[in-house]
Motif scaffolding. Structure first.
Motif, mmCIF file in Angstrom:
data_model
loop_
_atom_site.group_PDB
_atom_site.id
_atom_site.type_symbol
_atom_site.label_atom_id
_atom_site.label_comp_id
_atom_site.label_asym_id
_atom_site.label_seq_id
_atom_site.Cartn_x
_atom_site.Cartn_y
_atom_site.Cartn_z
ATOM 1 N N LYS A 151 10.813 9.809 -12.257
ATOM 2 C CA LYS A 151 11.249 8.631 -11.491
ATOM 3 C C LYS A 151 10.438 8.579 -10.205
ATOM 4 C CE LYS A 151 16.053 8.017 -12.797
ATOM 5 N NZ LYS A 151 17.178 8.875 -12.911
ATOM 6 N N SER A 152 9.889 7.411 -9.899
ATOM 7 C CA SER A 152 9.096 7.334 -8.669
ATOM 8 C C SER A 152 9.989 7.506 -7.439
ATOM 9 C CB SER A 152 8.309 6.031 -8.609
ATOM 10 O OG SER A 152 9.190 4.937 -8.700
ATOM 11 N N ALA A 153 11.314 7.264 -7.624
ATOM 12 C CA ALA A 153 12.243 7.441 -6.490
ATOM 13 C C ALA A 153 12.210 8.875 -5.971
ATOM 14 C CB ALA A 153 13.662 7.084 -6.928
ATOM 15 N N TYR A 154 11.916 9.823 -6.852
ATOM 16 C CA TYR A 154 11.877 11.225 -6.417
ATOM 17 C C TYR A 154 10.674 11.501 -5.513
ATOM 18 C CZ TYR A 154 15.231 12.075 -10.245
ATOM 19 O OH TYR A 154 16.306 12.050 -11.075
ATOM 20 N N ARG A 155 9.666 10.636 -5.604
ATOM 21 C CA ARG A 155 8.429 10.848 -4.836
ATOM 22 C C ARG A 155 8.355 9.957 -3.596
ATOM 23 N NH1 ARG A 155 4.276 12.965 -8.457
ATOM 24 N NH2 ARG A 155 2.772 11.940 -7.125
ATOM 25 N N LYS A 156 9.157 8.865 -3.654
ATOM 26 C CA LYS A 156 9.173 7.910 -2.552
ATOM 27 C C LYS A 156 9.410 8.686 -1.253
ATOM 28 C CE LYS A 156 11.711 3.733 -1.316
ATOM 29 N NZ LYS A 156 13.000 3.056 -1.489
ATOM 30 N N PHE A 157 8.831 8.288 -0.194
ATOM 31 C CA PHE A 157 8.919 8.897 1.149
ATOM 32 C C PHE A 157 7.985 10.102 1.340
ATOM 33 C CE2 PHE A 157 13.543 7.840 0.253
ATOM 34 C CZ PHE A 157 13.481 6.573 0.802
ATOM 35 N N TYR A 158 7.455 10.699 0.249
ATOM 36 C CA TYR A 158 6.771 11.986 0.426
ATOM 37 C C TYR A 158 5.264 11.967 0.179
ATOM 38 C CZ TYR A 158 11.677 13.036 0.205
ATOM 39 O OH TYR A 158 13.022 13.008 0.420
ATOM 40 N N ASP A 159 4.735 10.808 -0.180
ATOM 41 C CA ASP A 159 3.290 10.728 -0.388
ATOM 42 C C ASP A 159 2.555 10.845 0.944
ATOM 43 O OD1 ASP A 159 3.040 10.507 -3.129
ATOM 44 O OD2 ASP A 159 3.608 8.396 -3.089
ATOM 45 N N PRO A 160 1.364 11.363 1.018
ATOM 46 C CA PRO A 160 0.630 11.943 -0.098
ATOM 47 C C PRO A 160 1.117 13.364 -0.400
ATOM 48 C CG PRO A 160 -0.689 12.057 1.896
ATOM 49 C CD PRO A 160 0.590 11.384 2.263
ATOM 50 N N LEU A 161 1.253 13.644 -1.698
ATOM 51 C CA LEU A 161 1.654 14.985 -2.141
ATOM 52 C C LEU A 161 0.385 15.801 -2.398
ATOM 53 C CD1 LEU A 161 4.571 13.617 -4.259
ATOM 54 C CD2 LEU A 161 4.846 15.306 -2.447
ATOM 55 N N ILE A 162 0.495 16.842 -3.200
ATOM 56 C CA ILE A 162 -0.687 17.688 -3.448
ATOM 57 C C ILE A 162 -1.759 16.878 -4.198
ATOM 58 C CG2 ILE A 162 -1.503 19.777 -4.627
ATOM 59 C CD1 ILE A 162 1.309 20.859 -4.447
ATOM 60 N N PRO A 163 -2.997 16.908 -3.744
ATOM 61 C CA PRO A 163 -4.039 16.172 -4.475
ATOM 62 C C PRO A 163 -4.447 16.895 -5.764
ATOM 63 C CG PRO A 163 -4.977 17.321 -2.599
ATOM 64 C CD PRO A 163 -3.504 17.589 -2.558
ATOM 65 N N GLY A 164 -5.088 16.184 -6.662
ATOM 66 C CA GLY A 164 -5.668 16.808 -7.858
ATOM 67 C C GLY A 164 -4.710 16.924 -9.032
#
Ligand SMILES: Cc1ncc(COP(=O)(O)O)c(C=O)c1O
Length: 435
Positions: A151-164
């Motif tokens: 779910k993109s909701a789990y990532r919302k607020f935290y970008d950018p995360l680990i690259p690659g």
């Protein structure tokens, strides 16, 4: 108007709302397959604390093992060595697939994921890319969140995360009605997979591929390879061997007998380079682990990874007792029998619902898929799921959803649930669907 109990008012006052709860139920006791609410009601728990309580709530022998260890030594951390930790690592070496015989203990699934990624980075210097899959759930730490895409909701607020980290599509063959259509779908995914490496990421720049052999939060979707379909995990194994990429199986949810074998990968006969586990490992206590081959694990020198609480004596003793009981009481036989009970029940009530094998007469209102006691009831929409869950809750049955679109109910009861208790839950679910 819903009247909030005093306990819930204090919960709202003092606990962070970030951790959402499926129900506004305050549980005061757990026993076997049941939770007891502050409201005086008894609830059949078909969630087992998100696929954790393999032996139900408070199995008396696990409780005894915990109490005994607590009275002897609670915590030492990495200051000294201790037997519970060594005993469990030795036991795990006997149940992990193939030649995986060396383990690092941590506290949770997310920590197992993070640890395995650090391990891959250490083993594959200069390879800065990782492959994960769409629909995957690997946890909530900053590292594991970067690999998660259910779910993109789990990532919302935290970008950018680990690259690659590259997310490729996970083949879901369960909507296909014929074997030919399933085979085509798998081949199509294999082509997309290979072309990604021809066009975007060079295989020699990839340290590891991480996959759940059976997607959990993403919708309880087994990878192709069962019931005569092409073995997608073997395809990944061959690809990893060819390009010296590490293959990591995240079995935090599907491991420890939940699918009727120690690990879901056992159904496919494919051995990863790194095996992750957590959730069901320790009877409800926090414990996670990643295992690999000793010669690989020894490439991580002392101090290159660490933990204060990971693999604490109490969690390890609880895990040892749990693994002993699973073997002694043939718990996996119960998993397989109760699993068949679920599939047969829904097939009798809703013909065409058993979607494990391809079939032309697939039911379009409800499809049932999964392995062991990790079973998905797939509905056309999220609204139906909410109604079924609420109806069941009123009748004293706890159900959880999953899947990107919220249209799935997952059944993950304890692995020792009786036929009668399970039937009670199934009857209520069928009643809810009929309503
Ligand atoms: C497959 C998988 N990996 C990792 C995790 C994260 O585990 P934890 O919540 O213990 O950090 C989960 C949790 O649901 C999971 O299902």
């Amino acid at each position: 108007m819903v009247i909030m109990s005093e306990t819930l008012k204090r919960d709202a006052e003092y606990l962070s709302p970030a951790l959402g709860r499926a129900f506004d139920l305050v549980a005061v006791k757990g026993e076997g397959s049941f939770l007891y609410g502050e409201d005086g009601k008894k609830y059949l728990d078909l969630t087992s604390g998100i696929a954790v309580n393999q032996l139900g709530h408070c199995h008396p022998e696990v409780v005894e093992a915990i109490a005994k260890q607590a009275a002897s030594c609670i915590h030492t951390s990495c200051v000294v060595h201790y037997p519970a930790n060594i005993d469990l690592a030795e036991k795990i070496a006997s149940i992990t697939p193939g030649d995986l015989n060396n383990t690092f203990f941590c506290n949770s699934g997310a920590e197992a994921v993070d640890g395995s990624i650090k391990f891959a980075k250490k083993l594959k210097p200069g390879r800065t890319n990782f492959i994960a899959f769409k629909g995957a759930f690997h946890g909530r730490s900053l590292g594991a969140t970067a690999f998660t895409s259910s779910k993109s909701a789990y990532r919302k607020f935290y970008d950018p995360l680990i690259p690659g980290i590259h997310h490729l599509s996970f083949p879901n063959i369960y909507e296909a009605k014929t074997q030919e259509a399933r085979d085509k779908l798998v081949e199509h995914h294999e082509k997309i997979f290979l072309s990604y490496f021809d066009t975007v990421v060079h295989p020699e720049s990839v340290a590891a591929i991480i996959i759940e052999p059976m997607q959990g939060e993403g919708g309880y979707i087994p990878a192709p390879g069962l019931d005569g379909s092409k073995n997608y995990l073997q395809f990944l194994r061959d690809f990893c061997d060819k390009h010296e990429i590490l293959l990591i199986f995240d079995e935090v949810q599907s491991g420890i007998a939940r699918t009727g074998k120690w690990f879901a990968s056992n159904h496919y006969g494919v051995v990863p380079d790194v095996q992750l586990m957590a959730k069901g490992l320790s009877g409800g206590l926090p414990l996670g682990a990643f295992s690999s081959r000793k010669e690989l694990m020894y490439e991580m020198p002392p101090g290159s990874h660490g933990t204060t609480f990971g693999g604490n004596p109490i969690s390890c003793r609880a895990a040892l007792k749990l693994l002993e009981i699973i073997e002694r009481d043939n718990v996996m036989d119960n998993v397989n029998a109760r699993s068949e009970q679920v599939f047969k029940f829904f097939e009798s009530k809703f013909p065409g619902s058993d979607s494990r094998k391809p079939r032309e007469d697939l039911n379009d209102k409800i499809k049932v898929r999964g392995l062991g006691l990790m079973i998905a009831l797939v509905f056309p929409d999220a609204e139906t799921v909410t109604k079924v869950k609420n109806y069941a809750y009123d009748k004293g049955v706890l159900l959880l959803g999953c899947g990107t679109y919220g249209n799935i109910i997952r059944l993950a009861p304890d692995l020792t649930i009786t036929a009668e208790n399970l039937q009670q839950g199934l009857d209520i679910i069928a009643e809810a669907i009929a309503k």
